[in-house]
Scaffold this motif. Sequence first.
Motif, mmCIF file in Angstrom:
data_model
loop_
_atom_site.group_PDB
_atom_site.id
_atom_site.type_symbol
_atom_site.label_atom_id
_atom_site.label_comp_id
_atom_site.label_asym_id
_atom_site.label_seq_id
_atom_site.Cartn_x
_atom_site.Cartn_y
_atom_site.Cartn_z
ATOM 1 N N MET B 193 40.420 18.322 89.067
ATOM 2 C CA MET B 193 41.605 18.756 88.353
ATOM 3 C C MET B 193 41.621 18.176 86.955
ATOM 4 O O MET B 193 41.417 16.982 86.784
ATOM 5 C CB MET B 193 42.834 18.270 89.098
ATOM 6 C CG MET B 193 43.036 18.977 90.413
ATOM 7 S SD MET B 193 44.771 19.179 90.656
ATOM 8 C CE MET B 193 44.804 20.706 91.558
ATOM 9 N N ASP B 194 41.901 19.012 86.006
ATOM 10 C CA ASP B 194 42.093 18.442 84.676
ATOM 11 C C ASP B 194 43.574 18.105 84.508
ATOM 12 O O ASP B 194 44.404 18.398 85.379
ATOM 13 C CB ASP B 194 41.562 19.373 83.596
ATOM 14 C CG ASP B 194 42.381 20.638 83.454
ATOM 15 O OD1 ASP B 194 41.883 21.598 82.882
ATOM 16 O OD2 ASP B 194 43.543 20.655 83.942
ATOM 17 N N GLY B 195 43.882 17.494 83.410
ATOM 18 C CA GLY B 195 45.229 16.977 83.191
ATOM 19 C C GLY B 195 46.293 18.046 83.291
ATOM 20 O O GLY B 195 47.319 17.855 83.949
ATOM 21 N N LEU B 196 46.024 19.208 82.724
ATOM 22 C CA LEU B 196 47.014 20.273 82.699
ATOM 23 C C LEU B 196 47.301 20.784 84.114
ATOM 24 O O LEU B 196 48.452 21.028 84.491
ATOM 25 C CB LEU B 196 46.507 21.423 81.814
ATOM 26 C CG LEU B 196 47.511 22.553 81.605
ATOM 27 C CD1 LEU B 196 48.787 22.030 80.957
ATOM 28 C CD2 LEU B 196 46.896 23.656 80.749
ATOM 29 N N MET B 197 46.216 20.915 84.915
ATOM 30 C CA MET B 197 46.396 21.387 86.287
ATOM 31 C C MET B 197 47.216 20.380 87.090
ATOM 32 O O MET B 197 48.108 20.747 87.863
ATOM 33 C CB MET B 197 45.032 21.606 86.941
ATOM 34 C CG MET B 197 44.265 22.752 86.332
ATOM 35 S SD MET B 197 42.533 22.714 86.788
ATOM 36 C CE MET B 197 42.594 23.444 88.406
#
Lengths: 230, 248, 225
Positions: B193-197
């Motif tokens: 997961m990236d930060g936005l997700m």
Amino acid sequence: MTDVPAELRSGRFDHVVDVRDVVVVLGAFPALAGASLTVDRGEIVLLSGPNGAGKTTLLRACAGLVPIERGRASVLGLDVSTERDAVRRHVGLIGHHNGLYSDLSVAENVRFWGSTVGASSAEIATAMQRMGLDGRLSDLPVARLSAGQRRRTALASLVARRASLWLLDEPHAGLDAEGRDELDSVLRAAAAAGATIMVASHELERAGSLATRHVRVVAGQVVPVSGGAA
Amino acid sequence: MTTRVARDRVTGTPFTRGLGIVTIAGIVWLVIFGLFVTPADVNQGETVRIMYAHVPGAWLAYLAFIVTALSSAMYLWRRTRSLTWDRIAGASAEIGVLFMGISLVTGSLWGRLTWGTFWTWDARLTTTAFLFVTYIGYLAVRNLGGTHHQRARRSAVLALLAVLEIPLVHFSVEIWNSLHQEASVAGNTDVTMDGLMLFTLFLGVIVFTLMYVWMLLHRQRALTLEDMLDDTGLDRALAARRTEAGVS
Amino acid sequence: MLRTAKTIAAKDLRIELRSRVIANQVIPFAALVMILFAFALDSDAVLERVAPGLVWLATIFSVLFIVARSFALETTDGALEALRAAGVDPMGIFLGKTLALATQLIALEAVLVGASVVLYRADVSASGGVLLVTTAILATVGLASVGTLYGGLAAGAKGRETLLPLLLLPVVAPVLIGATRATESAFGTNGIDVSEGWPWLGLLAVFAVLFSVVGAVAFGPLVDD
């Protein structure tokens, strides 16, 4: 009568049954709408009245089986709401059901109910004899008894478990003439021996001759008919 | 007087209206972020978007059932036997069953796309299924009838039993599964997961929780009104019976 | 309380001796289920492999009937209400009914294990037998407690025939799992050693203790309203 509870002998109360302005609600329906009644030891009180007037509910309230919304009720000086378990041990209620096990014999049923309070076999024998159930009848399975014999087995169970206030809902219903006569005679004998009995009945003639006092239950309240104030 | 009465007879208050507006705004925000702003996952592609509804849904169901258990305990524990606790328990269980249903459906859809199967006998999934059935049973018991307090006592005992049952079921399925390694596909699907997700997932949990509180307040008050309807009937019926007796 | 429990248990068992409903109807039903499984699975190899699970599945289905029967006795002529109205200790009622239920279940399980030896070619060694008996006792205590508790809750309610399975089946899942695994070891299914079965008894013991204690405490509030 030896099976009078300690509370009764000590005389800590005025009436065996003392019901004051009791309101009982079933669902949203006020089955009792401010009922008041007192009953003394050895009385046989007949409750009459139309269907749905609250006779059954009044009996159940005395047995601590329905929650009392307003007012108060006591039995043998014990509060029906707060000392419910103690009240229940002294009270016997027989309604449409007799509370018997049909696969067991008369003697086994009476012995079962007696053993819930640790009654001796002598007590159980006395109980059956007082209800006219000794001899041949006692070994028959309840399933094979007549309605009157079943009712008397249920009463013998009350004696065996030492109940001193008997609440009988339509006790004559479904009984033949002989059964009714036998029932009346055992009830009179029990009252003479110290039991207090309340009978709810439609059959005024039959129950009226049995009762020592008659009150009417109308629309959830008690109205005196004979034998003084309710 | 009439306005007061009318006010008592609705389930909304300025607070719930405010909460409702915030919740709806949050849902719009979540939809925009979940469907358009966040990128597709490297491994799972577009299916990862189901997670933004699935994870908060499951979280909420568990939260709702915990609230049911706690308020059932409060009902039994407090001497006052306040029916408010009972209604909170019931309302919370209803919402919990709803969201557990949603998360089971979204979860199996996601599973089909990602694992190639709708269902796997993984401890978490199995426990969730049992939980779902158990609370359907709980709601059935609430509808058995009787007085309000009968309903409250029965269902409170049942809610506490469910709390005992769930860890036992989970634990037993877990050790059962440890012998059947081939069945557990759940372990090897890492979601990077990236930060936005991650933020969107977090947003989902917040929004769903707000939605839960909003629904709970309304449902609890609706149940209160239902009970009050029974009770106001009482006073009128009582008066009617008294007159009836006086006449006859 | 113990006197009450003894009285109630003796009464229930005496009724079963007289009426033989469990012996003549429920046990044959369970055996029939075992035979139907054999038709459905139709392969000796598969049957041998799943025999332990089938024994416990048949037991759990039968529990539903035994519990229903146990409370039908009490509700047909208002005996449960009469017990309640007589101020009989609900904890005693719970323990008594649980004890009677457990006794009947043990008899049922003995028949089912026998059936699985005959029908599914299950094989029990001496050490496996010890494991099997311990498993049966622990599982039975759990099933009887939880059955009595939920049976009391559903007794007299409308739609109790369908409510009881809905409430009971999810709860007994740990017993099904634990007892099945332990029985697999006892039967030596798939070459599993007997010693591997013992850890599962921990699960069964936790379940049995938990639900017998909780049941004894909760039974009163559940039936008394």
